[in-house]
Design an enzyme around this catalytic site. Structure first.
Site, mmCIF file in Angstrom:
data_model
loop_
_atom_site.group_PDB
_atom_site.id
_atom_site.type_symbol
_atom_site.label_atom_id
_atom_site.label_comp_id
_atom_site.label_asym_id
_atom_site.label_seq_id
_atom_site.Cartn_x
_atom_site.Cartn_y
_atom_site.Cartn_z
ATOM 1 N N CYS A 137 37.558 -16.840 -34.311
ATOM 2 C CA CYS A 137 38.387 -17.936 -33.812
ATOM 3 C C CYS A 137 37.976 -19.250 -34.477
ATOM 4 O O CYS A 137 38.823 -20.012 -34.958
ATOM 5 C CB CYS A 137 38.266 -18.031 -32.291
ATOM 6 S SG CYS A 137 39.326 -19.270 -31.535
ATOM 7 N N CYS A 246 29.049 -23.422 -34.905
ATOM 8 C CA CYS A 246 30.313 -22.737 -35.189
ATOM 9 C C CYS A 246 30.430 -22.351 -36.649
ATOM 10 O O CYS A 246 31.362 -21.657 -37.032
ATOM 11 C CB CYS A 246 31.490 -23.618 -34.814
ATOM 12 S SG CYS A 246 31.491 -25.192 -35.671
#
Ligand code: SF4
Length: 252
Positions: A137, A246
């Site tokens: 994602c 991330c």
């Protein structure tokens, strides 16, 4: 949301406070740190000219840097990532930056078709299912747009600070990002108290979610308030036992 995630303590967050009142503390070192940060920014401008971009998360550190850039009269392009999952409070900073500094922030969004395909295949809450899907994602919504933001650039400015986490404990003011660019982090040695002292003195606009014990603000589904004593980034992907990154600042 999965059962495990829904049981985690959104509701257990402490009552909202005022971040400036809670954290701001001017230190004897701060005047020199402000001067040094502006010098790092001037040096980056001179070395990279149009190759330089401030990659702003719109978090408080990045807002301080935008203020430093403006105050020093530097011509730096500012950009941000709109993943499609940000809080409304975060996006509301864009017009505030325009009003306050006269600066337009370039917004990079994920490829709509890629998001549609990902959600169709993995679901809206794929990030909670596994670390692989969470990273996938982030790949679609953050990493790909970031690659477009940095295309043709030779250096980027970030709000990384050493105090933010163990993984960031050795952040340098100017370092190789592992992809042939320089990464400039002018607040590398600033403390949380100093960031807020600067915000207070110069009345820097900031995300009101910081008043709700969210020192690090990312996408809404992946950010929660932290409790007293938790790390700065404990509220990011809180259900994971990971480095709380991330990939934007991964070291290769
Ligand atoms: Fe997706 Fe969460 Fe990463 Fe945002 S932070 S891109 S919602 S996994």
């Amino acid at each position: 949301m999965s059962e495990g995630v829904s049981s985690l303590p959104w509701a257990a967050a402490p009552a909202a406070g005022n971040a400036i009142g809670l954290y701001a503390k001017w230190t004897p070192a701060l005047d020199a740190k402000i001067e040094a940060a502006q010098q790092h920014l001037r040096n980056a401008c001179a070395a990279h000219r149009d190759g330089l971009v401030q990659s702003s998360s719109l978090g408080v550190e990045d807002m301080v840097i935008t203020d430093l850039i403006s105050r020093a009269g530097l011509n730096v392009h500012i950009a941000t990532l709109d993943t499609g999952k940000l809080h409304a409070e975060t996006l509301a900073l864009l017009p505030r930056i325009k009003d306050r500094y006269g600066l337009a922030v370039e917004v990079f969004k994920p490829v709509a078709e890629a998001v549609i395909q990902f959600v169709r295949k993995e679901g809206e809450e794929a990030m909670y299912k596994s670390i692989e899907l969470r990273k996938a994602c982030c790949g679609v919504r953050k990493m790909e747009p970031l690659s477009r933001m940095l295309a043709g650039r030779t250096a980027w400015i970030t709000g990384l600070r050493r105090e933010q986490s163990g993984a960031r404990g050795d952040v340098a003011f100017d370092e190789d990002d592992g992809n042939g660019r320089r990464k400039i982090s002018p607040l590398a040695d600033w403390t949380w108290a100093e960031v807020w002292a600067y915000v207070q003195k110069y009345e820097v606009p900031y995300n009101p979610l910081h008043d709700q014990f969210m020192p690090s603000i990312g996408c809404a589904p992946c950010t929660r308030a932290i409790a007293v004593g938790e790390d700065f980034r404990a509220g990011r992907w809180w259900w994971e036992d990971s480095t709380k990154e991330c990939g934007l600042h991964a070291k290769s």
